[in-house]
Structures are given as structure tokens and as C-alpha cells.
Design a protein around this motif. Structure first.
Motif, mmCIF file in Angstrom:
data_model
loop_
_atom_site.group_PDB
_atom_site.id
_atom_site.type_symbol
_atom_site.label_atom_id
_atom_site.label_comp_id
_atom_site.label_asym_id
_atom_site.label_seq_id
_atom_site.Cartn_x
_atom_site.Cartn_y
_atom_site.Cartn_z
ATOM 1 N N ALA A 138 0.814 -1.229 0.000
ATOM 2 C CA ALA A 138 0.000 0.000 0.000
ATOM 3 C C ALA A 138 0.839 1.268 0.000
ATOM 4 O O ALA A 138 0.308 2.359 -0.164
ATOM 5 N N GLY A 139 2.141 1.148 0.217
ATOM 6 C CA GLY A 139 2.978 2.341 0.271
ATOM 7 C C GLY A 139 2.747 3.154 1.522
ATOM 8 O O GLY A 139 2.868 4.376 1.505
ATOM 9 N N VAL A 140 2.435 2.472 2.613
ATOM 10 C CA VAL A 140 2.078 3.176 3.848
ATOM 11 C C VAL A 140 3.108 2.942 4.951
ATOM 12 O O VAL A 140 3.721 3.875 5.436
ATOM 13 N N SER A 141 3.323 1.703 5.354
ATOM 14 C CA SER A 141 4.153 1.420 6.530
ATOM 15 C C SER A 141 5.603 1.074 6.188
ATOM 16 O O SER A 141 6.526 1.792 6.568
ATOM 17 N N ARG A 142 5.822 -0.018 5.479
ATOM 18 C CA ARG A 142 7.201 -0.433 5.167
ATOM 19 C C ARG A 142 7.907 0.599 4.302
ATOM 20 O O ARG A 142 9.062 0.952 4.550
ATOM 21 N N THR A 143 7.190 1.103 3.297
ATOM 22 C CA THR A 143 7.767 2.113 2.399
ATOM 23 C C THR A 143 8.183 3.354 3.173
ATOM 24 O O THR A 143 9.287 3.865 2.993
ATOM 25 N N SER A 144 7.299 3.845 4.031
ATOM 26 C CA SER A 144 7.617 5.062 4.777
ATOM 27 C C SER A 144 8.756 4.819 5.766
ATOM 28 O O SER A 144 9.579 5.696 5.997
ATOM 29 N N THR A 145 8.814 3.626 6.330
ATOM 30 C CA THR A 145 9.895 3.302 7.266
ATOM 31 C C THR A 145 11.248 3.424 6.573
ATOM 32 O O THR A 145 12.182 4.038 7.109
ATOM 33 N N VAL A 146 11.353 2.883 5.370
ATOM 34 C CA VAL A 146 12.617 2.937 4.634
ATOM 35 C C VAL A 146 12.916 4.363 4.174
ATOM 36 O O VAL A 146 14.055 4.832 4.269
ATOM 37 N N ALA A 147 11.912 5.082 3.699
ATOM 38 C CA ALA A 147 12.134 6.472 3.258
ATOM 39 C C ALA A 147 12.574 7.351 4.426
ATOM 40 O O ALA A 147 13.495 8.161 4.292
ATOM 41 N N ILE A 148 11.933 7.199 5.562
ATOM 42 C CA ILE A 148 12.319 7.962 6.755
ATOM 43 C C ILE A 148 13.734 7.571 7.175
ATOM 44 O O ILE A 148 14.562 8.433 7.492
ATOM 45 N N GLY A 149 14.017 6.266 7.149
ATOM 46 C CA GLY A 149 15.360 5.796 7.487
ATOM 47 C C GLY A 149 16.410 6.377 6.555
ATOM 48 O O GLY A 149 17.501 6.769 6.993
ATOM 49 N N TYR A 150 16.092 6.476 5.267
ATOM 50 C CA TYR A 150 17.022 7.067 4.291
ATOM 51 C C TYR A 150 17.332 8.518 4.665
ATOM 52 O O TYR A 150 18.499 8.928 4.685
ATOM 53 N N LEU A 151 16.311 9.285 4.947
ATOM 54 C CA LEU A 151 16.510 10.695 5.308
ATOM 55 C C LEU A 151 17.285 10.836 6.613
ATOM 56 O O LEU A 151 18.123 11.733 6.752
ATOM 57 N N MET A 152 17.013 9.957 7.561
ATOM 58 C CA MET A 152 17.742 10.005 8.833
ATOM 59 C C MET A 152 19.213 9.649 8.630
ATOM 60 O O MET A 152 20.095 10.287 9.205
#
Length: 192
Positions: A138-152
Motif C-alpha cells: 500500500a505504500g504506507v508502513s514499510r515504504t515510509s519506514t525505509v524512506a524515513i530511514g534514508y533521510l535520517m
């Protein structure tokens, strides 16, 4: 006249109405003015079904897109010049550079191995100045976790800053509670 009597008197003046009720199991029925139940859908889903495609990837930062698996359609990839795809827990047959990482969307899953496998791949794509799509179902949980991790990791953002940026670009994002808690405990630049 007592308060209860006043309420009863007012109740008589109220106009009757039919009400559509949905149970937790998805069964829907009309509860009529006469308290009669008219079943609408005995075998319904226990959730709202959304059949509209979610095929617009969100650009988070230069060359990094996120979205649902609908975004892996060939025409979408071509339209956004996406040359690499990172699939999280959802295998999709593609003709471009593709990396699959097995990952369940469960709060008890350790995100460290997921980040260790995904962040360097994303970084390589970005450094090549080529667009990469991160997606799960859905592009909600796992996707956002990795995107947030990338930015961090690579932009040295705090969890709150990274989450806010990703949420601004794709409002549907929401890491599950376990993923969120783990990300909040990690220090920017020190995730992997």
C-alpha cells in the motif's frame, strides 16, 4: 413534571429515521423506525474496499520516490523516468533494475536488517542521479519506514523531521507502531 417525563414527552415529538448499521464483521443492515432489520449485505468485507489505483509515486527527495505497488506499472515507471525499484515484501515482475527484500509489516519485526539491506541500494541509485521507487503493498508502513530511514541516515534528519517531510509528500504514510518506535530510538547518521 419530572425530568424523565419531560424527556419522554420530547421523544414523542422526534421524527423517526432509518439507520444503516455496519457490524464489525462487515454485515450491513437497515434498522428501521419500527426496529425492523433489513439486511443489505450479509457477506460484506469488514473494511472499506478501495478499488481505485494508487499509481502516483511521490518524490521525497532528489531521485527518491515512494508509492504503492500500483506505481510499478510500466507506464508509471516510464512517465517518472524510474530506473530502479526496491520492493518491500511484495514481488513484482519488472524489466528494470529491481531489488526485493522480504519484510512483513508487523510491529515486532526488527527494522535494522531491512534498513541495512535497503539504504545502501537507494543511496547508490541517488548518487548515480537515477530515479528509484521504494514500494510495498500500500505504500504506507514499510515504504515510509525505509524512506524515513534514508533521510535520517543520509540527510541527518531527526525522526520527526524525516517523518514530516515524507508525510507532506505522501499523506497516506504511517509506519506501524513498532517500526515507528524503533526509528525514533535511532540516531541520525547512525542507522546502519
Amino acid at each position: 413534571m419530572s425530568f424523565a417525563d419531560q424527556l419522554q414527552k420530547q421523544k414523542i415529538k422526534l421524527k423517526g429515521a432509518d439507520t444503516i448499521v455496519t457490524n464489525a464483521d462487515g454485515q450491513r443492515y437497515i434498522e428501521s423506525k419500527t426496529n425492523e432489520k433489513i439486511i443489505l449485505s450479509p457477506n460484506a468485507y469488514g473494511f472499506v474496499v478501495d478499488n481505485k489505483p494508487d499509481n502516483t509515486p511521490a518524490l521525497i527527495t532528489e531521485h527518491l520516490y515512494v508509492g504503492s505497488q500500483d506505481c510499478t506499472a510500466e507506464n508509471v515507471l516510464v512517465q517518472h523516468d524510474i530506473r530502479h525499484v526496491l520492493s518491500l515484501g511484495v514481488k513484482v515482475p519488472l524489466k528494470i533494475d529491481y531489488k526485493y527484500i522480504d519484510c512483513l509489516d508487523l510491529p515486532e519485526i526488527d527494522v535494522r536488517p531491512l534498513l541495512e539491506k535497503s539504504l545502501p541500494y537507494l543511496r547508490d541509485c541517488v548518487l548515480l542521479k537515477q530515479n528509484v521507487l521504494v514500494h510495498c503493498n500500500a505504500g504506507v508502513s514499510r515504504t515510509s519506514t525505509v524512506a524515513i530511514g534514508y533521510l535520517m541516515q543520509y540527510e541527518n534528519m531527526s525522526f520527526d523531521e524525516a517523518h514530516e517531510l515524507v508525510k507532506t509528500k505522501r499523506p497516506a504514510v504511517r509506519p506501524n507502531d513498532g517500526f515507528r518506535k524503533q526509528l525514533e530510538q535511532l540516531k541520525p547518521g547512525e542507522l546502519i
